[in-house]
Design an enzyme around this catalytic site. Structure first.
Site: not given
Length: 298
Positions: A69, A134
């Site tokens: 990620a 995010y």
């Protein structure tokens, strides 16, 4: 059985290398093609999501676990396209391949999909409302995985740490050894969760015979603030001889420690559904801290 693990060099990825090993042959990937111990592995570039299909076609895994990620929360505010490629587009590409191949796909998400305005632990089906790039990219990644319509296990977690990697615990131990006093935010509340716990639960979930698909909250149990976590870290480190002395820890407000990205002030996730569905008991966060400090002491 071959298990393809994306992100073998992260905190959770390193623990998954251990936890998944009894299930079959683990084929790990990193962006560089190297694992933390210097050994070679497969290359997977989440900045080029479409390139992942060739790797999947070649390895033909029976299970896929995505621990990769874009996690630089503050940098994401200025690097939006890269965050969405890694956190939303790439998981969608993998999920669609897995759905077409009939392969279960494990994907990790975050407490940042919520706005932090809650006062009770968040349930899996509560509306998401991320505060920044995010969290939005991770929310979109969840949506892409679900939209692929294959068997998926999305595990939302929070406040991840380990005895290795870059994390709050290791930062506290480093600065605590250098300073007499620290100032730590006390008005953000969540659940410190060891990477090893996430990996162990993932392995157990993949062995579950029910063929379950969905979203679960995977954290340790209980809650604390960053300030409370810091004090607990120092108390345990002192007791185990990891630190010879500990600093004083002043509680401050988030407003006194501004960051480019806004953090959710309430990050407590209700993990009862995971415990019920998989028959797994999730320990108190204090127990996890003791184990990790014990690893460091050892």
């Amino acid at each position: 059985m071959t298990i393809l693990l994306f992100g073998g060099n992260g905190q959770v990825g390193q623990e998954l290398l251990r936890a998944l090993a009894p299930l079959g042959k683990v084929v790990a990937t990193t962006r560089s093609g190297l694992l933390p111990d210097g050994s070679a592995c497969e290359v997977a570039d989440f900045n080029q999501p479409d390139s992942l299909v060739a790797l999947l076609d070649r390895v033909r895994p029976a299970m896929v676990v995505n621990a990769a990620a874009y996690t630089a929360v503050d940098k994401a505010e200025q690097d939006m396209e890269a965050a969405f490629r890694a956190n939303a587009e790439a998981p969608g590409v993998i999920a669609r391949w897995c759905a077409a191949a009939g392969v279960p796909f494990v994907h990790y998400s975050t407490d940042y999909v919520f706005d932090g305005e809650g006062t009770a632990p968040y349930h899996e089906d509560q509306p998401t409302a991320p505060l920044g790039v995010y969290g939005t990219s991770k929310r979109d990644g969840e949506d892409a995985v679900r939209a692929a319509c294959g068997r998926h296990l999305i595990f939302r977690t929070a406040w991840v740490y380990a005895s290795h990697g870059a994390n709050f615990l290791r930062t506290m131990l480093r600065v605590g050894a250098e300073r007499e006093a620290l100032r730590v935010v006390a008005d953000q509340v969540g659940t410190p969760t060891p990477a090893a716990l996430i990996a162990d639960v993932t392995a157990k979930a993949l062995q579950h015979t029910g063929g379950l698909s969905g979203t679960w909250h995977l954290t340790a149990s209980g809650q604390t603030s960053w300030h409370g976590f810091a004090e607990a870290i120092f108390a345990e480190a002192l007791a185990r001889g990891v630190l010879a002395k500990v600093p004083s820890v002043e509680a401050i407000a988030t407003s006194e420690y501004p960051t480019p990205a806004k953090r959710p002030s309430w990050s407590v996730l209700d993990n009862r559904k995971l415990q019920q569905d998989f028959g797994i008991a999730l320990p108190a966060w204090q127990d996890g801290l003791k184990r990790v400090i014990g690893e460091i002491a050892g």
